[in-house]
Design a protein around this motif. Structure first.
Motif, short mmCIF file in Angstrom:
data_model
loop_
_atom_site.label_atom_id
_atom_site.label_comp_id
_atom_site.label_asym_id
_atom_site.label_seq_id
_atom_site.Cartn_x
_atom_site.Cartn_y
_atom_site.Cartn_z
N PRO A 80 36.48 33.53 52.90
CA PRO A 80 37.84 33.41 53.44
C PRO A 80 38.91 33.34 52.35
O PRO A 80 40.11 33.47 52.64
CB PRO A 80 37.79 32.11 54.24
CG PRO A 80 36.34 31.91 54.55
CD PRO A 80 35.62 32.43 53.34
N TRP A 81 38.49 33.12 51.12
CA TRP A 81 39.45 32.93 50.02
C TRP A 81 39.13 33.95 48.91
O TRP A 81 38.58 33.61 47.88
CB TRP A 81 39.36 31.51 49.49
CG TRP A 81 39.17 30.51 50.60
CD1 TRP A 81 38.03 29.84 50.90
CD2 TRP A 81 40.14 30.13 51.59
NE1 TRP A 81 38.21 29.05 52.02
CE2 TRP A 81 39.51 29.20 52.45
CE3 TRP A 81 41.48 30.47 51.81
CZ2 TRP A 81 40.17 28.64 53.53
CZ3 TRP A 81 42.13 29.90 52.89
CH2 TRP A 81 41.49 28.99 53.73
N PRO A 82 39.49 35.22 49.11
CA PRO A 82 39.14 36.28 48.14
C PRO A 82 39.87 36.12 46.82
O PRO A 82 40.91 35.47 46.73
CB PRO A 82 39.56 37.57 48.85
CG PRO A 82 40.63 37.14 49.80
CD PRO A 82 40.25 35.75 50.26
N ARG A 83 39.28 36.71 45.80
CA ARG A 83 39.86 36.69 44.47
C ARG A 83 40.94 37.77 44.39
O ARG A 83 40.69 38.93 44.68
CB ARG A 83 38.77 36.96 43.44
CG ARG A 83 39.21 36.85 41.99
CD ARG A 83 38.09 37.25 41.06
NE ARG A 83 36.91 36.40 41.23
CZ ARG A 83 35.77 36.83 41.79
NH1 ARG A 83 35.69 38.07 42.25
NH2 ARG A 83 34.74 36.02 41.92
N ARG A 84 42.13 37.39 44.02
CA ARG A 84 43.22 38.35 43.89
C ARG A 84 43.91 38.18 42.55
O ARG A 84 44.30 37.06 42.19
CB ARG A 84 44.23 38.16 45.02
CG ARG A 84 43.70 38.54 46.40
CD ARG A 84 43.53 40.06 46.51
NE ARG A 84 43.07 40.44 47.85
CZ ARG A 84 41.83 40.71 48.16
NH1 ARG A 84 40.89 40.63 47.23
NH2 ARG A 84 41.50 41.08 49.38
N PRO A 85 44.07 39.26 41.76
CA PRO A 85 43.56 40.60 42.08
C PRO A 85 42.06 40.69 41.79
O PRO A 85 41.55 40.00 40.92
CB PRO A 85 44.36 41.50 41.11
CG PRO A 85 44.63 40.61 39.93
CD PRO A 85 44.83 39.23 40.50
#
Length: 316
Positions: free
Chosen positions: A93-98
């Protein structure tokens, strides 16, 4: 897209847990005649999502059971449940960006390890790049540049992911200067790699050093009540798409591949049928489907398969 979907699902579950907890608190207070007890509220809010996740894993393991020691089955159940909570609730639910190319940790910035091939990591159904957190760290520590992709659209055709993988391969080559890359796919990710491979001509195949698939339904899965999304239908047992894909492949494509077969896979079964003609197979047991992405034995095997010595032996 997946991250937003998971957040919405868990928010809904938390709200349902809050309603249930409030009702239980009122009932308990009325029966005891004491002050309103709010302990039910946080308990049900936390326990409802965890319970539902457990029931999903339990159901899949009951459906896929092939026999063997009961202790092993219970071990897989517990480890797969822990993996599901970690991956689906705390990571995805908490993706790495970028989300870009991650360079090696074992070498100075800007320098490739000696012969360390760059790696594209391709996730499976209802996953995103964060399912690979443990694998990414291990590969980077072994000197590999890594790019973990996100397959979009989430519920599209597997054929649509060929564009995503082509962009990832080109980006990894551009940022590392490497002539070849390796691709590692988990579950549906292995099929996505094969679908991309089908678009490559003989010259383009030279860009591929190695392909590893982990728990991939190469012959489809017999899981009851399979999902009706386009990519879900394509993964049905011996689906027309599966058969067409295999018919399009030859010795050149299969020579690049190595299958990690999971004898206790709770999603892709029958387990021993997930093979391809002429493709080397390594068997694992006592590991759940999702757990393959983070199990130390599988990670160690992957790193060894992508080592300079192994790759030189394959191409010799």
């Amino acid at each position: 897209m997946l991250a937003l979907l998971l957040r919405a699902i868990y928010l809904f579950q938390l709200l349902c847990g809050a309603v249930l907890g409030s009702w239980l608190a009122i009932e308990a207070t009325q029966q005891s005649g004491g002050a309103l007890s709010l302990i039910w509220l946080p308990l049900t809010m936390l326990c409802l999502p965890l319970l539902l996740q457990f029931l999903v894993i339990l159901t899949s393991l009951i459906q896929s059971r092939t026999g063997g020691p009961a202790a092993l089955w219970w071990r897989v159940l517990w480890a797969e449940y822990i993996s599901a909570v970690l991956v689906f609730m705390l990571r995805q639910p908490w993706p790495r960006r970028p989300n870009g190319v991650q360079m090696p940790l074992a070498t100075p910035p800007g320098e490739l390890g000696a012969g360390a091939v760059p790696v594209v990591l391709v996730h499976g159904y209802l996953c995103n790049h964060r399912v690979w957190d443990d694998m990414t760290l291990a590969l980077r520590q072994a000197g590999h540049p890594v790019l973990a992709v996100d397959l979009e659209p989430l519920f599209g055709s597997i054929d649509d992911y060929a564009v995503v993988l082509e962009a990832a391969v080109q980006r990894l080559q551009a940022e590392t200067g490497a002539p070849q890359v390796a691709l590692v796919g988990h579950s549906m990710g292995g099929l996505a790699i094969r679908a991309w491979l089908r678009t490559q001509n003989a010259v383009q195949l030279g860009r591929v050093a190695r392909i590893l698939t982990l728990g991939t339904p190469h012959q489809g899965t017999r899981i009851p009540q399979p999902v009706a999304t386009p990519n879900g239908v394509q993964m049905h047992w011996h689906s027309p798409w599966i058969q067409t894909l295999q018919a399009s492949e030859g010795a050149a494509q299969h020579a690049l591949m190595h299958i990690a077969l999971n004898l206790n896979d709770n999603i892709c079964f029958p387990q021993t049928a997930q093979v391809l003609p002429g493709v080397a197979v390594t068997e694992f047991s006592g590991i759940g489907h999702l757990e393959m992405c983070r199990h130390p034995r599988v990670i160690d095997w992957t790193c060894k398969q992508l080592s300079k010595q192994t790759l030189e032996g394959v191409t010799a």
